[in-house]
Design a protein around this motif. Structure first.
Motif, mmCIF file in Angstrom:
data_model
loop_
_atom_site.group_PDB
_atom_site.id
_atom_site.type_symbol
_atom_site.label_atom_id
_atom_site.label_comp_id
_atom_site.label_asym_id
_atom_site.label_seq_id
_atom_site.Cartn_x
_atom_site.Cartn_y
_atom_site.Cartn_z
ATOM 1 N N GLN A 54 35.631 -41.924 -66.663
ATOM 2 C CA GLN A 54 35.524 -42.022 -65.199
ATOM 3 C C GLN A 54 35.124 -43.419 -64.742
ATOM 4 O O GLN A 54 35.324 -43.769 -63.583
ATOM 5 C CB GLN A 54 34.515 -41.000 -64.659
ATOM 6 C CG GLN A 54 35.023 -39.574 -64.765
ATOM 7 C CD GLN A 54 34.038 -38.595 -64.164
ATOM 8 O OE1 GLN A 54 33.088 -38.174 -64.814
ATOM 9 N NE2 GLN A 54 34.245 -38.242 -62.904
ATOM 10 N N CYS A 102 34.275 -33.193 -58.256
ATOM 11 C CA CYS A 102 34.324 -34.230 -59.276
ATOM 12 C C CYS A 102 34.169 -35.578 -58.579
ATOM 13 O O CYS A 102 34.760 -35.797 -57.529
ATOM 14 C CB CYS A 102 35.667 -34.150 -60.003
ATOM 15 S SG CYS A 102 35.855 -35.384 -61.288
ATOM 16 N N LEU A 103 33.375 -36.447 -59.177
ATOM 17 C CA LEU A 103 33.183 -37.773 -58.579
ATOM 18 C C LEU A 103 34.496 -38.553 -58.539
ATOM 19 O O LEU A 103 34.632 -39.492 -57.770
ATOM 20 C CB LEU A 103 32.112 -38.555 -59.345
ATOM 21 C CG LEU A 103 30.709 -37.921 -59.329
ATOM 22 C CD1 LEU A 103 29.751 -38.716 -60.195
ATOM 23 C CD2 LEU A 103 30.166 -37.770 -57.924
ATOM 24 N N HIS A 144 33.551 -29.099 -67.918
ATOM 25 C CA HIS A 144 34.165 -29.995 -66.938
ATOM 26 C C HIS A 144 34.129 -31.440 -67.449
ATOM 27 O O HIS A 144 35.146 -32.149 -67.423
ATOM 28 C CB HIS A 144 33.422 -29.876 -65.600
ATOM 29 C CG HIS A 144 33.879 -30.837 -64.546
ATOM 30 N ND1 HIS A 144 34.497 -30.444 -63.384
ATOM 31 C CD2 HIS A 144 33.818 -32.201 -64.493
ATOM 32 C CE1 HIS A 144 34.802 -31.512 -62.662
ATOM 33 N NE2 HIS A 144 34.393 -32.599 -63.311
ATOM 34 N N HIS A 148 37.325 -34.360 -69.227
ATOM 35 C CA HIS A 148 37.657 -35.756 -68.900
ATOM 36 C C HIS A 148 38.036 -36.544 -70.159
ATOM 37 O O HIS A 148 38.836 -37.479 -70.086
ATOM 38 C CB HIS A 148 36.467 -36.458 -68.230
ATOM 39 C CG HIS A 148 36.301 -36.144 -66.767
ATOM 40 N ND1 HIS A 148 37.232 -36.492 -65.829
ATOM 41 C CD2 HIS A 148 35.304 -35.527 -66.091
ATOM 42 C CE1 HIS A 148 36.815 -36.104 -64.627
ATOM 43 N NE2 HIS A 148 35.643 -35.509 -64.760
HETATM 44 ZN ZN ZN Z 1 34.668 -34.709 -63.097
#
Ligand code: ZN
Length: 178
Positions: A54, A102-103, A144, A148
């Motif tokens: 991320q 989610c960011l 979650h 990623h």
């Molecule tokens: Zn996320």
């Protein structure tokens, strides 16, 4: 404090698979800084977890943790953890449903069902191996975040596209997660 920029959905890096981390790497200054930056970034944005991809780092590394988080007043606390090379084995069929956020998908939520009980195996920052059975909210958070590392976002797992939208427009009845 060094909060880094969080990539948003559409950025191709979020769809790539991350690589395993080697034992020697965790002792380096760069790695320690990466972990600090990830916690700073997560806390800055009131996230409950953050995966390295991320912030554009394609390594199998996840940080999680909330003490008191205004975004999830209804959920149990999740202690601070660093997960290196995590592996998840589902122990129950999908059934726990949450309105996930989610960011990397800011301002949105979607309803996702996941196994409510998992086995989680990982290394910590001292390269100690852990294996734990986890259930409830924490199990959902870990799944979650670990998604990623495979280039998977929660929107790929939506049960029904109609159960996806802007946070302000959705009645989530407290079953929320980011
Ligand atoms: Zn996320």
């Amino acid at each position: 404090m060094a909060a880094r920029k969080v990539l948003r959905i559409g950025d191709p890096l979020l769809r790539k698979k991350s690589v395993e981390i080697e034992e020697d790497e965790v002792r380096t200054k760069e790695f320690k800084k990466l972990i600090r930056d990830m916690f700073d970034t997560m806390k800055h944005l009131n996230g409950v977890g953050l995966a390295a991809p991320q912030i554009g780092v394609l390594k199998k590394l996840v940080v999680v943790g909330v003490d008191e988080n205004p975004r999830y007043p209804n959920e149990e606390q999740v202690r601070e953890h660093i997960l290196i090379n995590p592996v998840i084995t589902p122990l129950e069929k999908p059934k726990e449903g949450y309105w996930e956020g989610c960011l990397s998908v800011p301002g949105m939520r979607g309803f996702v069902e996941r196994p409510s009980k998992i086995k989680l195996e990982w290394y910590d920052e001292k390269w100690t191996f852990h294996s734990e059975v986890i259930d409830g909210f924490k199990a959902i958070v870990y799944q979650h975040e670990c998604d990623h590392l495979d280039g998977v976002l929660y929107v790929d797992r939506l049960k029904d596209i109609k159960m996806f939208g802007y946070t302000e427009e959705i009645d989530t009845e407290g079953k929320e997660l980011d």
